[in-house]
Design an enzyme around this catalytic site. Structure first.
Site, mmCIF file in Angstrom:
data_model
loop_
_atom_site.group_PDB
_atom_site.id
_atom_site.type_symbol
_atom_site.label_atom_id
_atom_site.label_comp_id
_atom_site.label_asym_id
_atom_site.label_seq_id
_atom_site.Cartn_x
_atom_site.Cartn_y
_atom_site.Cartn_z
ATOM 1 C CD GLU A 1 -9.339 4.602 5.429
ATOM 2 O OE1 GLU A 1 -9.145 5.649 6.062
ATOM 3 O OE2 GLU A 1 -8.454 3.819 5.101
ATOM 4 N NE ARG B 1 -13.886 0.598 3.334
ATOM 5 C CZ ARG B 1 -14.279 0.127 2.160
ATOM 6 N NH1 ARG B 1 -14.268 -1.157 1.928
ATOM 7 N NH2 ARG B 1 -14.681 0.932 1.221
ATOM 8 C CB CYS B 2 -10.486 3.277 10.207
ATOM 9 S SG CYS B 2 -9.322 2.422 11.270
ATOM 10 C CD GLN C 1 -3.052 -1.008 2.245
ATOM 11 O OE1 GLN C 1 -3.282 -2.028 2.882
ATOM 12 N NE2 GLN C 1 -3.649 0.146 2.520
#
Lengths: 164, 809
Positions: free
Chosen positions: B763, B387-388, B240
């Protein structure tokens, strides 16, 4: 390691003959031996469906089938469903309705959806959701996948009617 | 001269710029099975590496015998810590300033830990080799509970003890105990405690945000290829943050950064799992150097769930004080954070508990205090942002549960309690008690819209009737109304306070316009499904007036892309999106000079209009961007160098603060514990909207991951440190059958400091969704005395709640 055996399978209309250990999993045969990398590996326990292919008219998760079990069979992968010059309505619909994000589940998803629509050309939303429950997507929340399959079904049925 | 007869509206439409639901350019290859993921990469002579993993959660390694493995046909090498030690690679730095064993160095600290790396001609030979490696373990006492770990004499990490036997200082200050990692504080302790101690009403609650895992459908993996002739290392992988990986690889291997090329090909979902550096990457690189051949390493699903990048595992205690009318006066939060065997969180360096200090949420809370204690246990390392943005799901869950508990304490409606405590529109930019400056918001408008759309009062009336019917024996189903109002903090971040391992968290964009009016733009980020190739082209189309369809977006190759910190924490649009707009504006500035020259007027006498520069007051005199591009390369213009390129490195002045209002309506069967989601309404405000179709898709996906976490997904351990949820058999990933249709909605409150006003959205739905689902379950049981139950609310736990409340009697 065990002795290699002779196998013959047909993938996307092409006959393939090779020697392999019987323990070799079909997904490995497809991806590593035959360079057919559309089907993916997501779980290796038959849960996620990223490796879905069609074998003799049935949806099969190729990560848990030995190549020995596939001997003599006809296999269709995403590569055999449609390409740049002959896109399948499902491939068009998934793009049109944002039915994919990372794309990793998509080949298995479309392969399964194609089979589902062959079995049931007019599925209800519940039938689509139930029929697709063997294919996991982590990105889309399925809402647009359902929409894509509905749109493809409508398009395929209209085309069929027009042809009749 | 088609241009002259085309209307302005048509010209705007042709661009497919910001605000339109442009179809994704990525989809052609993915729908045809032609994506290029790391496991699709095949190189001549490529080998396959795989790990011998520890079956024990805590054990001493007495001996490793690799001799039989080396006899297995197809096995070329077996690496252990002893082989890596001379290179200084048996340990590696984590992103959190800690160290992590690459291969077990004398002991193992969690089940599944990497013990040896078997390199073989293919996966099957590697698996055979793994079977033949004999490891002798001596079991040690296992600590899976962070509270017990903080009291235990058992030393998990010998490097945490100083020579005199006292706990040695860690990367974030002194330790309280040898199994303690750090204490991190924000806010004012004294005034907060004083406020709470003297308050009219205080609500207290303890909650556990369970351990879970991002579990993207594609696991982590890489291919390392050392070209000994040219001295170049190429590393493909599920990264990522490709540039950060290049820098880390350079620092730990000693190979100069220009000799390392890191490539992130297509990535099959990330969700935070693919931010960190893992032992598999290091071992593949070493194995490639040792063997002189490319080496591939791909996790299987069990490896993935058991070893790389868990999320959450926060034990949180809260106290919130208020007046009798419900105005919140103070908030105190304490967290015991279970980090597992190594502190491998992927947080900005100065924030060992991430942005947990956003836990005052969307509310105007005058005084607050947060304390986080990180602890080592015998569990896998990680602590990533699933996912945040960094620890924001934990923070938002905490405050949105505390609000519900306070509403119970006050015997007040939870929607109204939120409303009277919201930060008001006119208070922005708002300085929160725990340090952040919220950029913009209009919470009341969003909340009112949400409540009105779902007919909140009607729902409450229906719920009250249901409770009556239940008590009268007419139904066995309860109704829950889940509320959540979240404020995220994303777009890390300003270099002045955000870095990872010293790398400033700016991002970048480089644009090259081709002579015939098409372009390529490269960014420091990397899409994992977010559709960057589609949306970044839209930003550029609006900024430079060339159609999005004529702009290629490229990411993920460190040899070609400008340096950037990658994609996670919803930072791509806030940071790289800003860089894209700024680079576009540099292009436009040069184009303006060229246009003025071509039109024979002064620079200031032309103005930009959609896809061209026009002479002010004479719109019939213009040069299109396409014409300008051609002239930039092919016409000698005095004082202007040829070409049309720009680069921007964007250091954001602040984070962005997306927000939203979510409402979930659920029916719960008290006898089976089965929840049925009847309705889910999600209003998101992510500032300026670039592509509504993609935003909606992100919301659907984020909510589904929230549903998973709230209703069943967990990484559970037994007392021996065995992972009980290591396959998709036990680890809950919702299927199409369990997931509802979501209703999406929006308001638009642009970010005042972002060039295009966008805030990021990927997110938000996860952050806001988890408390919303959880609150719906809890709300259903509120009339029967429920105050708080821990997630995940699987059928069994819901049934148990009903049972404990006497609903089965």
């Amino acid at each position: 390691m065990s002795k290699k055996q002779h196998y013959k399978i047909t993938v996307n209309g092409k006959e393939e003959e090779f020697l392999a250990e019987p323990r070799e999993l079909l997904i490995y045969t497809l991806r590593e031996r035959l360079n057919i990398t559309g089907p993916h590996i997501g779980c290796e326990t038959s849960h996620c469906g990223a490796c879905t292919v069609t074998i003799d008219g049935k949806s099969v998760k190729s990560c848990t089938m030995f190549v020995a079990q596939a001997d003599g069979k006809k296999i269709t992968t995403i590569e055999g469903i449609g390409g740049p010059d002959n896109l399948h309505p499902l491939q068009t619909a998934f793009k049109e309705h944002h039915g994919l994000q990372c794309g990793y589940c998509t080949p298995g998803m479309i392969t399964r959806a194609k089979k589902l629509l062959e079995e049931n050309p007019n599925p209800t939303e519940a039938e689509i959701r139930f029929g697709m429950a063997g294919n996991i997507c982590r990105c889309t929340g399925y809402q647009n996948i359902v929409k894509s399959i509905q749109a493809a079904a409508a398009e395929m049925n209209a085309a069929k009617e027009a042809a009749e | 001269m088609k241009d002259e007869v085309t209307s302005r509206e048509e010209r705007i439409e042709n661009l497919k710029g910001m605000g339109c639901s442009r179809k994704r350019v990525e989809d052609a290859r993915f729908t045809q099975g032609k994506g290029n993921y790391v496991d699709d990469i095949k190189l001549d002579g490529m080998l396959f590496g795989d790990f011998v993993r520890s079956p024990y959660a805590h054990a001493k390694i007495v001996n490793i015998d690799t001799s039989a493995a080396l006899e297995v046909p197809g096995v070329l090498a077996v690496l252990t810590a002893k082989d890596l030690e001379p290179l200084g690679l048996h340990w590696m730095p984590t992103l959190a300033g800690d160290r992590q064993m690459v291969l077990a160095d004398g002991k193992v600290l969690f089940q599944g830990q990497e013990v040896a790396f078997v390199v073989a001609v293919d996966r099957y030979a590697a698996a055979d080799g793994i079977e033949a490696v004999e490891v002798e373990y001596e079991e040690l006492e296992v600590l899976v509970d962070p509270f017990k770990a903080m009291k235990s004499d058992v030393v998990l990490r010998p490097d945490t003890v100083a020579e005199d036997g006292s706990p040695a200082a860690g990367a974030h200050g002194p330790r309280k105990h040898h199994n303690h990692i750090f204490t991190w504080e924000a806010g004012d302790k004294g005034p907060t405690f004083e406020t709470i101690d003297n308050a009219e009403v205080v609500a207290e609650e303890t909650m556990y945000y369970h351990r879970t895992h991002p579990c993207p459908l594609e696991t982590c993996g890489c291919v390392a290829s050392m070209d000994k002739v040219n001295g170049k290392l190429t590393l493909w992988g599920t990264f990522q943050a490709p540039h950060a990986i290049r820098t880390v690889v350079s620092l730990i291997s000693g190979i100069e950064e220009h000799n390392i090329r890191v490539i992130s090909p297509d990535i099959g979902g990330g969700f935070g799992n693919k931010v960190g550096a893992y032992p598999g990457y290091v071992c593949s690189v070493v194995a490639s150097i040792v063997t002189g051949k490319p080496v591939k390493w791909i996790e299987d699903r069990m490896d993935n769930l058991m070893t790389t990048a868990f999320a959450r595992d926060y034990h949180m205690t809260g106290r919130v004080s208020a007046t009798r009318e419900g105005k919140i006066t103070g908030l105190h939060c304490h967290v015991t954070a279970d980090h597992g065997g190594f502190d491998a969180c992927a947080d900005p360096t100065k924030f060992p508990a991430g942005f947990m200090n956003i836990c005052t949420g969307s509310y105007d809370i005058p005084t607050a205090f947060l304390q986080v204690d990180g602890v080592y246990t015998n569990k896998a390392p990680g602590g990533v942002s699933y996912r945040c943005s960094f620890r924001v799901t934990e923070a938002v869950y905490f405050i949105e549960r505390m609000i519900e508990v306070l509403a119970i304490e006050l015997n007040m409606d939870a929607a109204e309690l939120r409303r009277i405590n919201f930060i008001k529109k006119e208070q922005f930019p708002y300085k929160a008690a725990l340090g952040w400056e919220y950029d913009s918001g209009d919470y009341h408008t969003a909340w009112d819209k949400a409540l009105k759309t779902v007919d909140y009062e009607g729902l409450r009336a229906e719920q009250a009737q249901r409770v009556e019917d239940f008590k009268a024996g007419k139904t066995r189903s309860l109704m829950g109304i889940g509320l959540s109002f979240f404020t995220e903090i994303v777009g890390a971040g300003p270099v002045k306070n955000c870095d990872i391992l010293g790398l400033g968290m700016f991002d970048s964009c480089e644009i090259r316009i081709h002579p015939t009016g098409s372009a390529i733009a490269r960014l420091g980020t990397i899409s994992q499904g977010q559709g960057h190739a589609t949306t970044f082209a839209q930003i550029l189309a609006s900024e430079i007036g060339l159609p999005a369809d004529s702009i290629t977006i490229e990411e993920g190759d460190t040899d070609t892309a400008p340096y950037g910190l990658g994609t996670y924490g919803s930072r791509s649009t806030p940071v790289a999106g800003a860089a894209t707009a700024m680079a576009g504006r540099k292009i436009r500035a040069k184009a303006q000079m060229i246009a003025a020259y071509l039109l024979e007027v002064h620079d200031n006498d032309v103005e930009f209009d959609v896809d061209r520069f026009v002479v002010k007051g004479a719109p019939e005199k213009f040069k299109t961007m396409k014409e300008i591009a051609f002239a930039a390369y092919n016409q000698a213009i005095p004082g202007i160098e040829p070409g049309l390129e720009a680069v921007s490195y964007y250091d954001p002045p602040n984070m962005t603060y997306p927000f939203g209002a979510y409402i979930c309506v659920m029916d719960i069967d008290v006898d089976t514990g089965l929840p049925e989601i009847r309705r889910f309404y999600a209003l998101d405000d992510c500032g300026t909207r670039i592509n509504p179709m993609i935003i909606e898709g992100q919301v659907h996906g984020g909510l589904t991951e929230a549903l998973a976490v709230a209703l069943g997904q967990e990484i559970a351990y037994d007392d021996m440190g065995n992972v009980k949820t290591g396959t998709l058999m036990d680890f809950f990933l919702p299927t199409a059958w369990e997931v509802p249709n979501y209703e999406t909605d929006y308001t638009v409150t642009p970010s005042p400091h972002h060039p295009i006003g966008a805030k990021g959205v990927g997110e938000s739905p996860h952050v806001g969704g988890v408390p919303c689902f959880s609150n719906a379950i809890q709300d259903a049981f509120r009339p029967f005395g429920n105050r708080h139950t821990n997630m995940p609310h699987d059928h069994w736990r819901i049934w148990k709640t009903a049972n404990e409340l006497g609903l089965h009697d």
